[in-house]
Design an enzyme around this catalytic site. Structure first.
Site, short mmCIF file in Angstrom:
data_model
loop_
_atom_site.label_atom_id
_atom_site.label_comp_id
_atom_site.label_asym_id
_atom_site.label_seq_id
_atom_site.Cartn_x
_atom_site.Cartn_y
_atom_site.Cartn_z
CE LYS A 193 41.58 -28.05 84.51
NZ LYS A 193 40.83 -27.37 83.56
CD GLN A 212 40.90 -27.52 79.81
OE1 GLN A 212 40.39 -28.09 80.84
NE2 GLN A 212 41.77 -26.43 79.54
CG ASP A 245 36.02 -24.29 86.33
OD1 ASP A 245 36.75 -23.63 87.42
OD2 ASP A 245 36.89 -24.54 85.46
#
Ligand code: NAD
Length: 280
Positions: free
Chosen positions: A50, A94, A117
């Site tokens: 990422k 994460q 996200d």
């Protein structure tokens, strides 16, 4: 036909890059803070992929890696520091986190303005209602793959396997908002095969190799394989018995090189969108 997802990822990234260049001319420099807890090998690889892709697209990244013993309060404090850092425009945590940390509380701690996200309940709720909002990265990637191939969702029978907050649920909601008839299957579903056999589109996000076998696939169906697993030889594979299911499908995504790269492109898109909101 196997879908060339790299082409789709490249197109999303190219559009974002153009927008990032415009942003920089206006004095806004997108910066993504990536928070990781512990030493999980798979998470480290995902984070590396990422950050590398973001940097290539012109987004500055900084990794914040914490010991797996960090307390929930400590992690929330670290996120709050990033929330108030004017140079950070996006925050990615994460997942998964160690068991002693409540993921819901961590998601709540991420500022909705920096939540790339769509983890924060306020943002997720807005997305759920079909309001104009960011779309969680994997669900965004899946919809872009379908759009690119001009596969309409309207009136289609869709089976989503997996009900996680990160992949399964948002994908089911997004498909519903696109007029699909959605069946959300999970580990307690009885007779998964009977649902899959009637599906025009199957999205598998269970994390179980060879869960979807050829006898579960209706001829001409579309399969989107989200799973990332290791097979008996240690090779990366998806949830679908690709070799045997592929000839039956009208379209199928491969693993590796399928949903993964498009999800990373979606992260770049979302980070760019949030940086844009600083100037509008
Ligand atoms: P998760 O473990 O949170 O959820 C898995 C879901 O699958 C659960 O809802 C569970 O009920 C369901 N499930 C498990 N076994 C099943 C079975 N035998 N039959 C039916 N349902 C079953 O996982 P997640 O975070 O949603 O990720 C799912 C998979 O997708 C993993 O392999 C993960 O690595 C991968 N993933 C890929 C991407 C990408 O960009 N390609 C992004 C996120 C996750």
């Amino acid at each position: 036909m196997v879908i060339n997802c790299k082409e789709i990822a490249d197109e999303i990234i190219m559009k974002s890059k153009e927008r990032i260049e415009k942003l920089k001319k206006l004095g806004v420099y997108p910066k993504l803070a990536v928070v990781m807890v512990g030493n999980d090998e798979a998470s480290k690889i995902y984070v590396h992929n990422k950050t590398e892709a973001c940097e290539k697209a012109g987004i500055e990244t900084e990794e914040f890696i914490y010991n797996e013993n960090i307390s929930e309060k400590g992690l929330i404090g670290a996120i709050e520091n990033l929330n108030s850092d004017p140079l950070v425009t996006g925050i990615l945590v994460q997942m998964p986190l160690p068991k002693h940390i409540d993921e819901t509380e961590i998601c709540r701690a991420i500022s909705p303005k920096k939540d790339v996200d769509v983890f924060n309940p306020q943002n997720f709720g807005s997305f759920m209602l079909g309001n104009k909002s960011l779309i969680p990265c994997t669900a965004y990637g899946i919809i872009k793959i379908l759009e690119y191939k001009e596969i309409s969702l309207s009136g289609k029978n869709c089976v989503i396997i997996g009900r996680s907050n990160i992949v399964g649920k948002p994908t089911a909601l997004l498909f519903t908002n696109h007029d699909a008839t959605v069946t959300l299957c999970h580990s307690k579903t009885k007779d998964l095969k009977s649902f899959c056999m009637n599906a025009d589109i199957i999205v598998s996000a269970a994390g179980v190799p060879k869960l979807v076998t050829k006898d579960m696939v209706k001829p001409g169906a579309v399969i989107i394989d989200v799973g990332i697993n290791r097979d008996e030889n240690g090779k990366i594979c998806g949830d679908v018995d690709f070799e045997n299911a592929e000839p039956l499908c009208s379209y199928i995504t491969p693993v590796p090189g399928g949903v993964g790269p498009v999800t990373v492109a979606a992260l770049i898109n979302n980070t760019t969108e949030l940086a844009y909101s600083k100037i509008i």
